[in-house]
Design an enzyme around this catalytic site. Structure first.
Site, PDB file in Angstrom:
ATOM      1  N   GLU A 104       0.769  -1.161   0.070  1.00  0.00           N
ATOM      2  CA  GLU A 104      -0.048   0.092   0.128  1.00  0.00           C
ATOM      3  C   GLU A 104       0.887   1.533   0.099  1.00  0.00           C
ATOM      4  OE1 GLU A 104      -1.598   1.378   3.327  1.00  0.00           O
ATOM      5  OE2 GLU A 104      -3.081   2.334   2.639  1.00  0.00           O
ATOM      6  N   ASP A 129      -0.252  -8.991   3.883  1.00  0.00           N
ATOM      7  CA  ASP A 129      -1.528  -8.512   4.690  1.00  0.00           C
ATOM      8  C   ASP A 129      -2.675  -8.637   3.897  1.00  0.00           C
ATOM      9  OD1 ASP A 129       0.368  -7.814   6.371  1.00  0.00           O
ATOM     10  OD2 ASP A 129       0.652  -5.745   5.651  1.00  0.00           O
TER      11      ASP A 129
HETATM   12  O1  F6P Z   1       3.252  -5.092   5.614  1.00  0.00           O
HETATM   13  C1  F6P Z   1       3.685  -6.308   5.621  1.00  0.00           C
HETATM   14  C2  F6P Z   1       4.467  -6.434   7.251  1.00  0.00           C
HETATM   15  O2  F6P Z   1       4.892  -7.739   7.245  1.00  0.00           O
HETATM   16  C3  F6P Z   1       3.280  -6.149   8.111  1.00  0.00           C
HETATM   17  O3  F6P Z   1       2.383  -7.514   8.363  1.00  0.00           O
HETATM   18  C4  F6P Z   1       4.246  -5.871   9.475  1.00  0.00           C
HETATM   19  O4  F6P Z   1       3.480  -5.131  10.351  1.00  0.00           O
HETATM   20  C5  F6P Z   1       5.076  -5.005   8.763  1.00  0.00           C
HETATM   21  O5  F6P Z   1       5.147  -5.426   7.533  1.00  0.00           O
HETATM   22  C6  F6P Z   1       6.454  -5.203   9.439  1.00  0.00           C
HETATM   23  O6  F6P Z   1       7.229  -4.398   8.555  1.00  0.00           O
HETATM   24  P1  F6P Z   1       8.779  -4.050   9.010  1.00  0.00           P
HETATM   25  O7  F6P Z   1       9.869  -4.910   7.934  1.00  0.00           O
HETATM   26  O8  F6P Z   1       9.073  -2.795   8.720  1.00  0.00           O
HETATM   27  O9  F6P Z   1       9.199  -4.417  10.300  1.00  0.00           O
END
Ligand code: F6P
Length: 345
Positions: A104, A129
């Site tokens: 997104e 997601d």
């Molecule tokens: O959007 C994908 C995702 O894996 C989410 O489910 C999770 O909250 C987030 O990314 C974690 O992101 P990062 O890699 O910034 O810790």
């Protein structure tokens, strides 16, 4: 005329990214177009970290998780110098088009770079997601659901052996797709999602009722952004800030497990699945979807359908405007939530 197409993967990784890259490169080769791999998301275009992708570069990558291009959450927007570096490298590498494979956030950046700055861009939605609008599914989601399902299956046997409540915290950001699908597939006894603020009193009732009926274990799947109903006041201000106000969500599982144990007296444990949900080889479904998205994205470039994103509707691959797709986050389908709810308690 040969078209020079830049490809980048941005935001959190997910299984299937390499399948998209491979499909774009293989499609382009047929038409003698050139694909340039931009490293580490938008950052590659700001720093000029760009290299051609050939047949050899994409050989053997279909089953691999992660992304051969690397990823980052860096954005070209919001800073005149970054926008200028973007333009300089765009011209230097003589790009005719850009395919952005992102969730997104990255797709919103793609939309703005197309709509407000005039770059010829098409998007491919990816995320575990499944929260991007305009498409029934994003690739990566099916693989993550399989990982959650396997974890819930495994937790069943140990929960049963020890007569415990198991709280399983899963990803999903602000929507409950992953929790609901993983919970239904794994046979969870309770599924808590951001779309439905939960009552802890009710959750404890389910757990107690199961116990009274001789089922001395329970599995509770909780989405990282699931929140208690405003009437429930077991979360302190401090915990609230800790769990929900960071860019990185997580922590509701621990709080929930402690509170359930306190209220029911039943031994309760928590498992946070974390980044395991994003890693490893894509499922067959995700490989096929990602491949079809890659082929479609290349087709959109050839049609000069800028500002469009690939999408799955039913079993058809089509395109949808980024503007329309990103209007709002795709929340969990009510029918799916009700399917999970039938098995609560
Ligand atoms: O959007 C994908 C995702 O894996 C989410 O489910 C999770 O909250 C987030 O990314 C974690 O992101 P990062 O890699 O910034 O810790």
């Amino acid at each position: 005329m040969t078209v020079r197409i830049g490809v980048l993967t941005a935001g959190g990784d997910c299984p299937g990214l390499n399948a998209v890259i491979r499909a774009i490169v293989r499609s382009a080769i047929h038409s003698k177009d050139q694909v340039l791999g931009i490293k580490n998301g938008w950052r590659g275009l700001l720093e000029g970290d760009i290299a051609p992708l050939t047949h050899a570069s994409v050989t053997g990558i279909l089953p691999r998780g992660g992304t051969i291009l690397g990823t980052s959450r860096v954005s070209p927007l919001g800073d005149a110098r970054r926008l200028e570096s973007f333009r300089v490298n765009w011209d230097k590498y003589e790009l005719d088009a850009l395919i952005v494979i992102g969730g997104e956030g990255s797709l919103k950046t793609a939309r703005d770079m197309w709509r407000d700055h005039g770059y010829p861009i098409v998007g491919v939605p990816k995320t575990i997601d499944n929260d991007v609008g305009g498409t029934d599914f994003t690739f990566g989601f099916d693989t993550a659901v399989s990982i959650v399902t396997e974890a819930v299956d495994r937790l069943h046997s140990t929960a049963e052996a020890h007569h415990r409540v198991m709280v399983v915290e899963v990803m999903g950001r602000h929507t409950g797709w992953l929790a609901a699908y993983g919970g239904i597939a794994g046979g969870a006894d309770v599924v808590l999602v951001p779309e439905h603020p939960f009552s802890l009193t009710r959750v404890c009732e389910f757990v107690r009722r199961r116990d009274q009926h001789g089922r001395s274990f329970s599995i509770i799947v909780v989405s990282e952004d699931a929140r208690p109903h405003p009437d429930e006041n077991f979360l302190t201000e401090e915990l609230n800030a800790d769990i929900y106000r960071h860019e990185r969500l997580g922590g509701i599982g621990n709080v929930l497990a402690a509170e359930i144990e306190k209220r029911t007296g039943i031994d309760t444990r928590v498992t946070k699945l974390g980044y395991v949900q994003r890693g490893g080889s894509p499922t067959a479904f995700d490989r096929v979807l990602a491949t079809r998205f890659g082929i479609k994205a290349y087709g959109l470039v050839k049609e000069q359908a800028w500002g469009q994103m690939t999408a799955l509707r039913g079993n058809r691959i089509l395109s949808v405007g980024l503007d329309e797709a990103l209007r709002e986050l795709k929340q969990l389908d009510e029918e799916i939530y009700h399917a999970a709810e039938v098995f609560f308690g």
